[in-house]
Design a protein around this motif. Structure first.
Motif, PDB file in Angstrom:
ATOM      1  N   ALA A  58       0.867  -1.076   0.133  1.00 54.53           N
ATOM      2  CA  ALA A  58      -0.031  -0.104   0.078  1.00 54.53           C
ATOM      3  C   ALA A  58       0.721   1.215   0.010  1.00 54.53           C
ATOM      4  O   ALA A  58       0.452   2.183  -0.428  1.00 54.53           O
ATOM      5  CB  ALA A  58      -0.936  -0.060   1.331  1.00 54.53           C
ATOM      6  N   GLY A  59       2.314   0.998   0.771  1.00 53.86           N
ATOM      7  CA  GLY A  59       2.812   2.439   0.667  1.00 53.86           C
ATOM      8  C   GLY A  59       3.663   2.638  -0.736  1.00 53.86           C
ATOM      9  O   GLY A  59       3.501   3.587  -1.350  1.00 53.86           O
ATOM     10  N   VAL A  60       3.859   1.581  -1.403  1.00 52.49           N
ATOM     11  CA  VAL A  60       4.276   1.659  -2.813  1.00 52.49           C
ATOM     12  C   VAL A  60       3.359   2.314  -3.817  1.00 52.49           C
ATOM     13  O   VAL A  60       3.425   3.052  -4.351  1.00 52.49           O
ATOM     14  CB  VAL A  60       5.023   0.127  -3.244  1.00 52.49           C
ATOM     15  CG1 VAL A  60       5.291   0.040  -4.546  1.00 52.49           C
ATOM     16  CG2 VAL A  60       6.180  -0.205  -2.343  1.00 52.49           C
ATOM     17  N   GLY A  61       2.276   1.522  -3.550  1.00 52.76           N
ATOM     18  CA  GLY A  61       1.126   2.179  -4.511  1.00 52.76           C
ATOM     19  C   GLY A  61       0.820   3.637  -4.174  1.00 52.76           C
ATOM     20  O   GLY A  61       0.397   4.432  -4.883  1.00 52.76           O
ATOM     21  N   MET A  85      15.675  -2.385   3.695  1.00 52.25           N
ATOM     22  CA  MET A  85      14.445  -3.243   3.408  1.00 52.25           C
ATOM     23  C   MET A  85      13.773  -2.498   2.254  1.00 52.25           C
ATOM     24  O   MET A  85      13.137  -3.102   1.565  1.00 52.25           O
ATOM     25  CB  MET A  85      13.974  -3.486   4.494  1.00 52.25           C
ATOM     26  CG  MET A  85      12.535  -4.301   4.439  1.00 52.25           C
ATOM     27  SD  MET A  85      13.006  -5.908   3.909  1.00 52.25           S
ATOM     28  CE  MET A  85      13.557  -6.811   5.153  1.00 52.25           C
ATOM     29  N   VAL A  86      13.490  -1.184   2.259  1.00 54.55           N
ATOM     30  CA  VAL A  86      12.738  -0.410   1.462  1.00 54.55           C
ATOM     31  C   VAL A  86      13.406  -0.465   0.121  1.00 54.55           C
ATOM     32  O   VAL A  86      12.820  -0.829  -0.925  1.00 54.55           O
ATOM     33  CB  VAL A  86      12.636   1.054   1.782  1.00 54.55           C
ATOM     34  CG1 VAL A  86      11.910   1.868   0.782  1.00 54.55           C
ATOM     35  CG2 VAL A  86      11.516   1.154   3.119  1.00 54.55           C
ATOM     36  N   ASN A  87      14.806  -0.349  -0.069  1.00 53.42           N
ATOM     37  CA  ASN A  87      15.417  -0.525  -1.246  1.00 53.42           C
ATOM     38  C   ASN A  87      15.425  -1.959  -1.851  1.00 53.42           C
ATOM     39  O   ASN A  87      15.082  -1.921  -2.950  1.00 53.42           O
ATOM     40  CB  ASN A  87      17.020  -0.275  -0.779  1.00 53.42           C
ATOM     41  CG  ASN A  87      18.124  -0.184  -2.178  1.00 53.42           C
ATOM     42  OD1 ASN A  87      17.655   0.164  -3.382  1.00 53.42           O
ATOM     43  ND2 ASN A  87      19.036  -0.910  -2.184  1.00 53.42           N
ATOM     44  N   HIS A  88      15.361  -3.071  -1.031  1.00 50.95           N
ATOM     45  CA  HIS A  88      15.006  -4.337  -1.404  1.00 50.95           C
ATOM     46  C   HIS A  88      13.704  -4.306  -2.111  1.00 50.95           C
ATOM     47  O   HIS A  88      13.435  -4.939  -2.921  1.00 50.95           O
ATOM     48  CB  HIS A  88      15.148  -5.411  -0.220  1.00 50.95           C
ATOM     49  CG  HIS A  88      14.845  -6.742  -0.605  1.00 50.95           C
ATOM     50  ND1 HIS A  88      15.742  -7.360  -1.616  1.00 50.95           N
ATOM     51  CD2 HIS A  88      13.857  -7.534  -0.507  1.00 50.95           C
ATOM     52  CE1 HIS A  88      15.166  -8.585  -1.563  1.00 50.95           C
ATOM     53  NE2 HIS A  88      13.933  -8.637  -0.899  1.00 50.95           N
ATOM     54  N   LEU A  93      10.212  -4.730  -7.098  1.00 51.47           N
ATOM     55  CA  LEU A  93       9.036  -4.488  -7.762  1.00 51.47           C
ATOM     56  C   LEU A  93       9.441  -3.448  -8.759  1.00 51.47           C
ATOM     57  O   LEU A  93       8.500  -2.816  -9.463  1.00 51.47           O
ATOM     58  CB  LEU A  93       8.135  -3.623  -6.635  1.00 51.47           C
ATOM     59  CG  LEU A  93       7.685  -4.442  -5.343  1.00 51.47           C
ATOM     60  CD1 LEU A  93       6.575  -3.774  -4.831  1.00 51.47           C
ATOM     61  CD2 LEU A  93       6.787  -5.658  -6.139  1.00 51.47           C
ATOM     62  N   GLN A  94      10.744  -3.202  -9.043  1.00 52.50           N
ATOM     63  CA  GLN A  94      11.021  -2.110  -9.983  1.00 52.50           C
ATOM     64  C   GLN A  94      10.610  -0.909 -10.120  1.00 52.50           C
ATOM     65  O   GLN A  94      10.016  -0.294 -10.962  1.00 52.50           O
ATOM     66  CB  GLN A  94      11.174  -2.830 -11.312  1.00 52.50           C
ATOM     67  CG  GLN A  94      11.887  -4.178 -11.493  1.00 52.50           C
ATOM     68  CD  GLN A  94      11.652  -4.895 -12.783  1.00 52.50           C
ATOM     69  OE1 GLN A  94      11.135  -4.238 -13.680  1.00 52.50           O
ATOM     70  NE2 GLN A  94      12.352  -6.066 -13.159  1.00 52.50           N
ATOM     71  N   VAL A  95      10.254  -0.147  -8.858  1.00 49.44           N
ATOM     72  CA  VAL A  95       9.705   1.034  -8.385  1.00 49.44           C
ATOM     73  C   VAL A  95      10.381   2.051  -9.279  1.00 49.44           C
ATOM     74  O   VAL A  95       9.935   2.943  -9.863  1.00 49.44           O
ATOM     75  CB  VAL A  95       9.657   1.395  -6.888  1.00 49.44           C
ATOM     76  CG1 VAL A  95       9.215   2.542  -6.678  1.00 49.44           C
ATOM     77  CG2 VAL A  95       8.773   0.197  -6.385  1.00 49.44           C
ATOM     78  N   PRO A 100      11.086   8.590  -9.948  1.00 45.76           N
ATOM     79  CA  PRO A 100      12.454   9.004  -9.711  1.00 45.76           C
ATOM     80  C   PRO A 100      12.955   8.325  -8.231  1.00 45.76           C
ATOM     81  O   PRO A 100      11.989   8.977  -7.236  1.00 45.76           O
ATOM     82  CB  PRO A 100      12.408  10.409  -9.962  1.00 45.76           C
ATOM     83  CG  PRO A 100      11.222  10.679 -10.732  1.00 45.76           C
ATOM     84  CD  PRO A 100      10.087   9.689 -10.328  1.00 45.76           C
ATOM     85  N   VAL A 101      13.865   7.682  -8.222  1.00 42.28           N
ATOM     86  CA  VAL A 101      14.550   7.013  -7.245  1.00 42.28           C
ATOM     87  C   VAL A 101      15.940   7.326  -7.319  1.00 42.28           C
ATOM     88  O   VAL A 101      16.696   7.149  -7.988  1.00 42.28           O
ATOM     89  CB  VAL A 101      14.260   5.655  -6.910  1.00 42.28           C
ATOM     90  CG1 VAL A 101      14.654   5.058  -5.759  1.00 42.28           C
ATOM     91  CG2 VAL A 101      12.757   5.341  -7.050  1.00 42.28           C
ATOM     92  N   ALA A 102      16.373   7.960  -6.152  1.00 39.67           N
ATOM     93  CA  ALA A 102      17.842   8.381  -6.268  1.00 39.67           C
ATOM     94  C   ALA A 102      18.764   7.754  -5.041  1.00 39.67           C
ATOM     95  O   ALA A 102      17.895   7.698  -3.888  1.00 39.67           O
ATOM     96  CB  ALA A 102      18.009   9.836  -5.938  1.00 39.67           C
TER      97      ALA A 102
END
Length: 119
Positions: A58-61, A85-88, A93-95, A100-102
């Motif tokens: 839900a957080g990713v969504g 863990m969030v990076n994993h 999920l190929q977010v 944009p992710v840095a």
């Protein structure tokens, strides 16, 4: 999740997230809209997840939906400094193919088109 505005200068708003990002935090009103106000999606926002050790689906969504709101309003959301863990989860999920992710704030500033920090 606890969101805090760290600074807002040069057209960039830096937001820090603490604690887990879960359905409990993102259901209902958008937490970033509550923090930044109704015109917040027009800004360039750098969201640090360094102090958020966990994110659920839900957080990713929520992040993907929020990214779209920024894009539609002419703003930009860049997520950076992911905890391990969030990076994993993001990699699994190929977010990064959707928003944009840095790796860190300096790279987030580059993605946002901000001038390089001095000295």
């Amino acid at each position: 999740m606890k969101l805090t505005v760290l600074a807002s200068e040069d057209g960039i708003t830096r937001v820090h997230s603490a604690e887990d990002v879960t359905i409990v935090d993102v259901q209902g009103a958008n937490p970033l809209e509550q923090l930044l106000g109704p015109d917040g999606f027009k800004r360039k926002v750098l969201l640090s997840l360094a102090a958020s050790p966990f994110i659920d689906s839900a957080g990713v969504g929520w992040l993907i939906m929020t990214h779209k709101k920024f894009k539609d309003a002419g703003g930009m959301l860049v997520v950076h400094s992911l905890s391990p863990m969030v990076n994993h989860v993001f990699r699994l999920l190929q977010v990064g193919t959707v928003l944009p992710v840095a790796d860190d704030e300096a790279k987030a500033l580059q993605l946002a088109g901000a001038p390089a920090p001095r000295g």
